[in-house]
Design a protein around this motif. Structure first.
Motif, PDB file in Angstrom:
ATOM      1  N   LYS A 143       0.812  -1.058   0.034  1.00 42.53           N
ATOM      2  CA  LYS A 143      -0.019   0.042   0.006  1.00 42.53           C
ATOM      3  C   LYS A 143       0.814   1.150  -0.022  1.00 42.53           C
ATOM      4  O   LYS A 143       1.748   1.205   0.880  1.00 42.53           O
ATOM      5  CB  LYS A 143      -0.990  -0.105   1.337  1.00 42.53           C
ATOM      6  N   VAL A 153      -3.338   0.542  -3.547  1.00 44.41           N
ATOM      7  CA  VAL A 153      -3.284  -0.849  -3.017  1.00 44.41           C
ATOM      8  C   VAL A 153      -3.229  -1.846  -3.882  1.00 44.41           C
ATOM      9  O   VAL A 153      -3.799  -1.802  -4.894  1.00 44.41           O
ATOM     10  CB  VAL A 153      -4.514  -1.099  -2.363  1.00 44.41           C
ATOM     11  N   GLU A 184       1.529  -5.350   4.028  1.00 46.68           N
ATOM     12  CA  GLU A 184       0.644  -6.044   5.003  1.00 46.68           C
ATOM     13  C   GLU A 184       0.423  -7.475   4.882  1.00 46.68           C
ATOM     14  O   GLU A 184       0.352  -7.872   3.634  1.00 46.68           O
ATOM     15  CB  GLU A 184      -0.328  -5.284   5.687  1.00 46.68           C
ATOM     16  N   GLU A 185       0.164  -8.133   5.720  1.00 46.38           N
ATOM     17  CA  GLU A 185      -0.661  -9.557   5.723  1.00 46.38           C
ATOM     18  C   GLU A 185      -1.819  -9.546   4.815  1.00 46.38           C
ATOM     19  O   GLU A 185      -2.536  -8.636   4.945  1.00 46.38           O
ATOM     20  CB  GLU A 185      -0.876 -10.038   7.170  1.00 46.38           C
ATOM     21  N   MET A 187      -5.378 -10.688   4.196  1.00 47.48           N
ATOM     22  CA  MET A 187      -6.374 -11.194   5.287  1.00 47.48           C
ATOM     23  C   MET A 187      -7.552 -11.902   4.206  1.00 47.48           C
ATOM     24  O   MET A 187      -7.748 -11.210   3.227  1.00 47.48           O
ATOM     25  CB  MET A 187      -6.882 -10.012   6.017  1.00 47.48           C
ATOM     26  N   GLU A 191     -15.754  -8.662   3.145  1.00 50.01           N
ATOM     27  CA  GLU A 191     -15.648  -7.029   3.481  1.00 50.01           C
ATOM     28  C   GLU A 191     -16.973  -6.495   3.679  1.00 50.01           C
ATOM     29  O   GLU A 191     -17.913  -6.683   3.089  1.00 50.01           O
ATOM     30  CB  GLU A 191     -14.820  -6.420   2.422  1.00 50.01           C
ATOM     31  N   LYS A 213     -15.959  -2.538  -5.406  1.00 48.04           N
ATOM     32  CA  LYS A 213     -14.737  -1.852  -6.165  1.00 48.04           C
ATOM     33  C   LYS A 213     -14.353  -2.079  -7.484  1.00 48.04           C
ATOM     34  O   LYS A 213     -13.542  -1.110  -8.063  1.00 48.04           O
ATOM     35  CB  LYS A 213     -13.454  -2.135  -5.159  1.00 48.04           C
ATOM     36  N   GLU A 282      -8.894  -0.587   6.394  1.00 49.99           N
ATOM     37  CA  GLU A 282      -8.268   0.996   6.304  1.00 49.99           C
ATOM     38  C   GLU A 282      -9.388   1.703   7.002  1.00 49.99           C
ATOM     39  O   GLU A 282     -10.527   1.319   7.233  1.00 49.99           O
ATOM     40  CB  GLU A 282      -8.015   1.368   4.985  1.00 49.99           C
TER      41      GLU A 282
HETATM   42  P1  AMP Z   1      -7.838  -0.316   0.748  1.00 52.03           P
HETATM   43  O1  AMP Z   1      -7.957   1.048  -0.415  1.00 52.03           O
HETATM   44  O2  AMP Z   1      -7.007  -0.149   1.857  1.00 52.03           O
HETATM   45  O3  AMP Z   1      -9.480  -0.194   1.127  1.00 52.03           O
HETATM   46  O4  AMP Z   1      -7.638  -1.475  -0.056  1.00 52.03           O
HETATM   47  C1  AMP Z   1      -8.615  -1.717  -1.499  1.00 52.03           C
HETATM   48  C2  AMP Z   1      -8.841  -3.129  -1.293  1.00 52.03           C
HETATM   49  O5  AMP Z   1      -7.835  -4.155  -1.161  1.00 52.03           O
HETATM   50  C3  AMP Z   1      -9.885  -3.419  -0.194  1.00 52.03           C
HETATM   51  O6  AMP Z   1     -11.118  -3.226  -0.251  1.00 52.03           O
HETATM   52  C4  AMP Z   1      -9.337  -5.131   0.105  1.00 52.03           C
HETATM   53  O7  AMP Z   1     -10.295  -5.603  -1.035  1.00 52.03           O
HETATM   54  C5  AMP Z   1      -8.122  -5.161  -0.482  1.00 52.03           C
HETATM   55  N1  AMP Z   1      -7.157  -5.370   0.768  1.00 52.03           N
HETATM   56  C6  AMP Z   1      -6.567  -4.223   1.233  1.00 52.03           C
HETATM   57  N2  AMP Z   1      -5.966  -4.644   2.203  1.00 52.03           N
HETATM   58  C7  AMP Z   1      -5.883  -6.145   2.250  1.00 52.03           C
HETATM   59  C8  AMP Z   1      -5.586  -7.000   3.094  1.00 52.03           C
HETATM   60  N3  AMP Z   1      -4.606  -6.734   4.130  1.00 52.03           N
HETATM   61  N4  AMP Z   1      -5.832  -8.372   2.899  1.00 52.03           N
HETATM   62  C9  AMP Z   1      -6.779  -8.606   1.843  1.00 52.03           C
HETATM   63  N5  AMP Z   1      -7.279  -7.822   1.020  1.00 52.03           N
HETATM   64  C10 AMP Z   1      -6.754  -6.450   1.417  1.00 52.03           C
END
Ligand code: AMP
Ligand code: GLY
Length: 428
Positions: A143, A153, A184-185, A187, A191, A213, A282
């Protein structure tokens, strides 16, 4: 009272629509707004990046409350600059907006205050990041630290993808946002988007939603700002909501207060509901777009009263009630989105949709040109409907989409699929 709303997307149209119905409202202004918002508010040509100009307008128009929609003005400190001039504003200060503006800030806060989230490390150079990735293995998530309009991301399923993402970010592929990265790990789970209204000390759980998304049907293709959403999200049972409030939202408010920067505004938690319970993916420090559109359709209470309760520190004794009906919104986007969207195509067919029961067409990237409504951005319209079930809301939203006359646009055909499948399975 007089209110100035900042922003001009579908989220702000939904907020304007709700605020305009408030018994507390005298006049609603919006900067910059859009042609849909102009139907419920007076648009003002104030440059929202010029905080002194916004404050001057507030003084001249007798504004009692400024409501900030998008993250950019929050991260830029608009609320601080208005407060310094004695003007009330809904939304976090620049410091508190780091919960969205810096992924590293939020990860460190989670670590320091025991808030469940993915394990991580922060990096400011590519080689140590790559060494960590090699040690951890794939899948793994990379990220950009800063704001990257939803493009920061990379969920890397292979080591190669992960290493490429590091190179892309550190070589400036996302500009300043990628000068620091979080690794990061990965997961697994379902969601959900969870919203809490915060007054610095107290948090009031709002409704839940699920966003789509990716640009293509079946959750395929590149990520976007969101191609559609529905509310409520079934995975967020009352028990899961309480676990989220107890493990994530309330500790975050306490942490921000401990840092001397109480959080006032909307805390939008992107959650992964894992086998161990809810974990924070997040934070965003404002309403989701398009999640806000479905939330506003379901809100029974007066939005302005709630926003004022947050600004004035009065949430402890307040509650928010929601209609049982489900709401679903389909984003209609201009061809080319999420790459360069084609601008200027003419949109017709909206007038007969006004006043339909349980239907609202919110404008995002629209403009008026020579008296015609045209596309003027990536995400252009949010066709929103309510129904007794998500399936009903979905059917009504797509019937409405079919009546929009816009050859220059496209949309996903499966918004709400997870919930609709769940509803079908429950009937069997
Ligand atoms: P974010 O902009 O941080 O919400 O990330 C965009 C998308 O990436 C999220 O809606 C998740 O589908 C995926 N994502 C982000 N972080 C992770 C994580 N640690 N493990 C799995 N999927 C993730
Ligand atoms: N729809 C996701 C967001 O507003 O960030």
């Amino acid at each position: 009272m007089n209110v100035l709303l900042i922003g001009g997307g579908g989220r702000e149209h939904a907020l304007a629509w709700a605020i305009s119905a408030s018994p507390l409202l005298t006049t609603l202004y919006c900067a910059p707004g859009n042609p849909g918002i102009a139907e419920v508010a007076t648009l003002v040509p104030v440059d929202v990046t010029d905080h002194a100009a916004v404050a001057a307008f507030c003084a001249a128009a007798g504004i009692d409350l400024v409501v900030v929609g998008p993250e950019a003005p929050l991260v830029a400190g608009l609320v601080d600059d208005l407060n310094a001039r004695g003007i009330k504003a809904f939304g976090p200060t620049r410091f508190a907006a780091q919960l969205e503006g810096s992924k590293g800030f939020t990860k460190d806060l989670c670590r320091d205050f025991g808030i469940p989230t993915a394990a991580y490390e922060r990096f400011t150079a590519p080689e140590p990041a790559k060494a960590y990735i090699r040690a951890q293995g794939a899948p793994i998530v990379i990220k950009a630290d800063g704001l990257a309009a939803g493009k920061g991301v990379v969920v890397a399923m292979t080591l190669g993808e992960a290493l490429d993402a590091v190179d892309m970010m550190f070589s400036g592929g996302l500009g300043e946002a990628g000068a620091a990265v979080v690794v990061e790990e990965f997961m697994t789970g379902e969601e959900a988007s969870f919203f809490a209204l915060c007054d610095g000390e107290n948090a009031l759980a709002l409704a839940t939603a699920q966003d789509h998304k990716q640009v293509g049907d079946g959750d395929t293709g590149p990520n976007t700002g969101g191609m559609g959403a529905y509310s409520p999200a079934a995975v967020m049972t009352p028990e899961m909501v309480e676990r989220t409030m107890a493990a994530i939202i309330r500790p975050t408010l306490a942490a921000m207060t401990a840092k001397g920067h109480p959080f006032q505004g909307v805390l939008f938690a992107g959650l992964m509901i894992t086998a161990e319970g809810p974990k924070l993916i997040e934070y965003n420090c404002r309403f989701g777009d398009p999640e806000c559109q479905v939330l506003m359709m379901r809100l029974k209470d007066d939005l302005l009263t709630l926003l004022l309760g947050a600004v004035d520190g009065q949430l402890k004794t307040m509650s928010a009630r929601w209609y049982d009906a489900a709401a679903l919104t389909v984003v209609m986007a201009a061809k080319g989105y999420p790459g360069a969207p084609e601008k200027g195509s003419v949109i017709g067919g909206l007038d007969p949709l006004k006043g339909l029961d349980g239907v609202a067409v919110f404008h995002a990237g629209t403009a008026l040109k020579d008296g015609l409504l045209v596309a003027n951005g990536g995400r252009v319209l949010n066709v929103t409907a309510t129904g007794a079930s998500v399936a009903e809301a979905q059917a009504k939203a797509y019937e409405t989409v079919a009546r929009v006359d816009w050859p220059g646009g496209f949309f996903r055909h499966d918004i709400g699929w997870r919930a609709v499948e769940r509803e079908r399975a429950a009937k069997r």
